[in-house]
Design a protein around this motif. Structure first.
Motif, PDB file in Angstrom:
ATOM      1  N   ASN A  68       0.712  -1.111  -0.086  1.00 23.45           N
ATOM      2  CA  ASN A  68       0.299  -0.170  -0.114  1.00 23.45           C
ATOM      3  C   ASN A  68       0.562   1.366  -0.021  1.00 23.45           C
ATOM      4  OD1 ASN A  68      -1.962   2.303   1.975  1.00 23.45           O
ATOM      5  ND2 ASN A  68      -2.959   0.944   0.065  1.00 23.45           N
ATOM      6  N   ASP A 128      -3.155   8.757   1.597  1.00 26.88           N
ATOM      7  CA  ASP A 128      -3.210   8.022   2.954  1.00 26.88           C
ATOM      8  C   ASP A 128      -2.937   6.237   1.751  1.00 26.88           C
ATOM      9  OD1 ASP A 128      -3.509   6.172   5.015  1.00 26.88           O
ATOM     10  OD2 ASP A 128      -6.305   6.138   4.497  1.00 26.88           O
ATOM     11  N   ALA A 129      -1.612   6.465   2.220  1.00 26.83           N
ATOM     12  CA  ALA A 129      -0.759   5.408   1.772  1.00 26.83           C
ATOM     13  C   ALA A 129      -0.411   3.991   2.657  1.00 26.83           C
ATOM     14  CB  ALA A 129      -0.675   5.172   0.824  1.00 26.83           C
ATOM     15  N   LEU A 130      -1.033   4.130   4.069  1.00 26.31           N
ATOM     16  CA  LEU A 130      -0.486   3.812   5.066  1.00 26.31           C
ATOM     17  C   LEU A 130      -0.766   1.817   5.141  1.00 26.31           C
ATOM     18  CD1 LEU A 130      -1.381   6.101   7.983  1.00 26.31           C
ATOM     19  CD2 LEU A 130       0.993   5.449   6.866  1.00 26.31           C
ATOM     20  N   PHE A 131      -1.825   1.445   4.989  1.00 27.42           N
ATOM     21  CA  PHE A 131      -2.077  -0.263   5.359  1.00 27.42           C
ATOM     22  C   PHE A 131      -3.478  -0.004   4.101  1.00 27.42           C
ATOM     23  CE2 PHE A 131      -1.357   1.650   9.555  1.00 27.42           C
ATOM     24  CZ  PHE A 131       0.167   1.360   9.659  1.00 27.42           C
ATOM     25  N   GLY A 132      -3.291  -1.510   3.851  1.00 30.71           N
ATOM     26  CA  GLY A 132      -4.476  -1.563   2.787  1.00 30.71           C
ATOM     27  C   GLY A 132      -5.020  -3.243   3.014  1.00 30.71           C
ATOM     28  N   VAL A 164      -5.640   5.374  -0.422  1.00 29.45           N
ATOM     29  CA  VAL A 164      -5.674   4.381  -1.163  1.00 29.45           C
ATOM     30  C   VAL A 164      -5.891   2.926  -1.217  1.00 29.45           C
ATOM     31  CG1 VAL A 164      -3.510   2.989  -2.147  1.00 29.45           C
ATOM     32  CG2 VAL A 164      -3.119   5.750  -1.662  1.00 29.45           C
ATOM     33  N   VAL A 166      -7.841   1.415   0.049  1.00 30.56           N
ATOM     34  CA  VAL A 166      -9.608   1.813   1.590  1.00 30.56           C
ATOM     35  C   VAL A 166      -8.336   2.664   2.188  1.00 30.56           C
ATOM     36  CG1 VAL A 166     -10.347  -0.625   1.862  1.00 30.56           C
ATOM     37  CG2 VAL A 166      -8.015  -0.480   3.092  1.00 30.56           C
ATOM     38  N   PRO A 167      -9.471   3.415   3.362  1.00 36.82           N
ATOM     39  CA  PRO A 167      -9.131   4.238   4.341  1.00 36.82           C
ATOM     40  C   PRO A 167      -8.369   3.283   5.326  1.00 36.82           C
ATOM     41  CG  PRO A 167     -11.426   4.832   3.651  1.00 36.82           C
ATOM     42  CD  PRO A 167     -10.832   3.462   3.409  1.00 36.82           C
ATOM     43  N   SER A 168      -6.419   3.517   5.744  1.00 31.47           N
ATOM     44  CA  SER A 168      -5.771   2.618   6.164  1.00 31.47           C
ATOM     45  C   SER A 168      -6.390   2.522   7.823  1.00 31.47           C
ATOM     46  CB  SER A 168      -3.914   3.642   6.670  1.00 31.47           C
ATOM     47  OG  SER A 168      -4.137   3.557   5.754  1.00 31.47           O
TER      48      SER A 168
HETATM   49  K   LIG Z   1      -5.142   3.024   2.463  1.00 32.74           K
END
Ligand SMILES: [K+]
Ligand SMILES: NC(=O)C1=CN([C@@H]2O[C@H](COP(=O)(O)OP(=O)(O)OC[C@H]3O[C@@H](n4cnc5c(N)ncnc54)[C@H](OP(=O)(O)O)[C@@H]3O)[C@@H](O)[C@H]2O)[C@@H](O)CC1
Ligand SMILES: Nc1ncnc2c1ncn2[C@@H]1O[C@H](COP(=O)(O)OP(=O)(O)O)[C@@H](O)[C@H]1O
Length: 487
Positions: A68, A128-132, A164, A166-168
């Motif tokens: 992500n 927001d590309a922290l966790f997907g 990105v 999903v919202p993290s």
């Molecule tokens: K994300």
């Protein structure tokens, strides 16, 4: 590094779990597309949507430690190439990145900082590309602080947020939040939507959802059996025929509504069954309520409860029954439900039926659609924890357990059949949250059963027509009576 986006098959209605999506990725990679190519298509597709949605401003791309975050680096580069002012904030060290994410990071030559909530204060847009799909535990620490700060700034109108995939913090399979999540204005996902984009609170946190085609191999096995589908007319339209010259009222389905303590509910169900195209509708209700139910509906047949319900339904060629709305929970109600089930006709079970049979097995009967709301579902299936399993798994388990189609109502209505099919309703307006709309739904589903749709299709179609009617009515205060008439 710009790649053309392949046009794949239509994936509009399929909803894949994170595991199924990962299997699609692997299948595509095994068939010759590199993982990095998929990441480029994902990131560039997302960046295109971000450029379309927002005016250029100071962008903070918050990148996590997995793929992500890798998508985040691709997005950062694309936006910078288009002249946007971009800073990357990375959770962890660049040297810890692996595989495709490490490769994407290696292509980033702009400003980069260690992830900190302070950075949000000077941004106009957060990517927001922290966790997907790889979220495994609650979001905590610096990532949680950044998301909370961003949510505050977004609430005051000073920050736009693009998520990105999903919202993290939102789990793609369930829509539930692990730890914390920041509401997005836009969520860009890949290949197809996931259940978490439609299920609450995920659906609300996603904002607008866009899907980017990243060229997943159409032969990927998961596509043949997605975890769920989006409820859409393709599920039933070739089986729901309009009236033709050979039809008469009985071929269009005679619906029987069994009334009880609160006659208004039976009236609503009857009205909606008629608007949904039932050929004939009869309400059987305690004698004292007959004049009230018949009152303003000359086209409705109303009578008291027949002594022998089985003989009545066969003599009157009843095609489907509704029982539950306004029924009550006394001995009368109990006997009536048992008699209705013993008719073995297609049947909609709603409302008070779930109190009568709380935690117990339903007696055998014909093919049924059960339409509980969340509280009723908990009463009927006390061992199934919807929060813990997520709605798709929970409703599927309930359907398998009782052997019938179950429609769990709510802002994210979920339909499951005992054979494992599951479908979700997208975008039902909250104006439906008012007394009597469930009675309207029960009548609509019964009419569709009476017109020959099997239970799963009837439940999906009923929920869809119900939502469409609510959307057409619009406004802020919806009346169940108007909803029935708008079907
Ligand atoms: K994300
Ligand atoms: N596969 C492909 O080809 C394509 C995939 N694509 C993209 O990949 C994404 C999926 O990538 P992914 O599988 O690497 O998972 P991702 O969401 O980045 O998270 C995993 C990392 O986060 C960590 N972690 C998890 N939870 C945490 C927490 N609460 N707090 C802290 N850390 C936490 C976890 O650590 P671990 O659990 O291993 O300790 C691991 O390091 C998908 O959403 C899409 O955007 C696209 O590029 C299209 C092609
Ligand atoms: N917040 C919401 N957003 C969209 N639809 C909703 C919402 N709340 C309830 N609904 C829908 O409204 C209907 C309410 O049914 P129910 O709870 O049985 O009400 P009643 O028993 O008063 O008829 C269901 O179809 C449900 O899916």
């Amino acid at each position: 590094m710009t790649l053309p986006i392949d046009t794949g098959p239509t994936t509009r209605d399929a909803l894949l779990t994170c595991e199924q999506m990962a299997a699609c990725d692997r299948f595509t990679i095994d068939n010759g597309t590199t993982g990095f190519t998929l990441m480029l298509r994902a990131g560039q597709g997302a960046a295109r949507h971000i450029r379309r949605a927002f005016r250029p401003g100071r962008v903070l791309v918050a990148c996590g430690p997995g793929n992500n975050g890798g998508d985040g680096f691709v997005i950062a580069r694309d936006l910078r190439e288009h002249g946007w002012d971009v800073t990357v904030a990375l959770l962890g060290a660049v040297s810890s990145l692996k595989g495709d994410a490490a490769e994407a990071a290696a292509h980033w030559d702009g400003p980069m900082a260690a992830l900190s909530a302070e950075l949000v204060g000077s941004a106009d847009i957060l990517v927001d590309a922290l966790f997907g799909a790889g979220l495994t535990r609650p979001v905590e620490g610096a990532a949680a602080e950044l998301l909370a700060r961003a949510a505050g700034r977004a609430a005051s109108g000073r920050l736009k947020v693009a998520a990105v995939d999903v919202p993290s913090g939102v789990h793609g399979d369930t829509g539930q939040v692990l730890g914390t999540a920041c509401p997005a204005d836009l969520t860009v996902t890949f290949h197809c939507r996931k259940p978490g984009h439609l299920l609450q609170p995920g659906a609300e946190l996603c904002g607008g959802v866009r899907v980017v085609d990243i060229g997943i191999d159409p032969a990927a096995p998961a596509m043949a059996s997605p975890a769920a589908r989006v409820i859409a007319p393709a599920l039933w339209q070739d089986r729901l025929l309009p009236a033709g010259p050979a039809d008469h009222k009985y071929t269009r389905g005679h619906v029987l509504v069994l009334g009880g303590a609160m006659p208004g509910a039976a009236r609503l169900a009857a009205r909606s069954a008629r608007r949904m195209g039932a050929g004939l509708v009869t309400v059987c209700t305690p004698e004292e309520a007959v004049p009230l139910v018949a009152g303003d509906a000359p086209g409705l047949i109303v009578q008291d409860i027949p002594y022998d319900l089985g003989a009545f339904v066969s003599a009157r060629k009843v095609a489907a029954i509704v029982v539950g709305p306004g029924l009550g929970t006394g001995a009368y109600a109990w006997r009536l439900v048992e008699a209705a089930l013993a008719c073995t006709l297609p049947i909609v079970l709603d409302a008070d039926v779930f109190s009568l049979f709380a935690g117990r097995r339903l007696p055998d009967g014909g093919p049924a659609v059960l339409t509980p709301h969340g509280g009723e579902f908990g009463r009927l299936f006390p061992k199934i924890d919807v929060r813990e399993s997520g709605r798709v798994a929970a409703v599927s388990r309930a359907a398998e357990q009782c052997g019938h189609t179950v429609l769990l109502k709510g802002p994210d209505s979920t339909v499951a059949a005992p054979d494992g099919r599951c479908a979700l309703l997208d975008g039902a307006p909250a104006t439906l949250a008012t007394g009597g709309t469930g009675d309207v739904l029960a009548g609509a589903v019964a009419a569709l059963l009476g017109r020959g749709l099997p239970p799963f299709e009837a439940a999906c179609a009923g929920a869809w027509f119900h939502r469409e009617a609510a959307r057409r009515l619009g406004g802020t205060a919806l009346l169940a009576e108007d909803l029935a008439d708008a079907l």
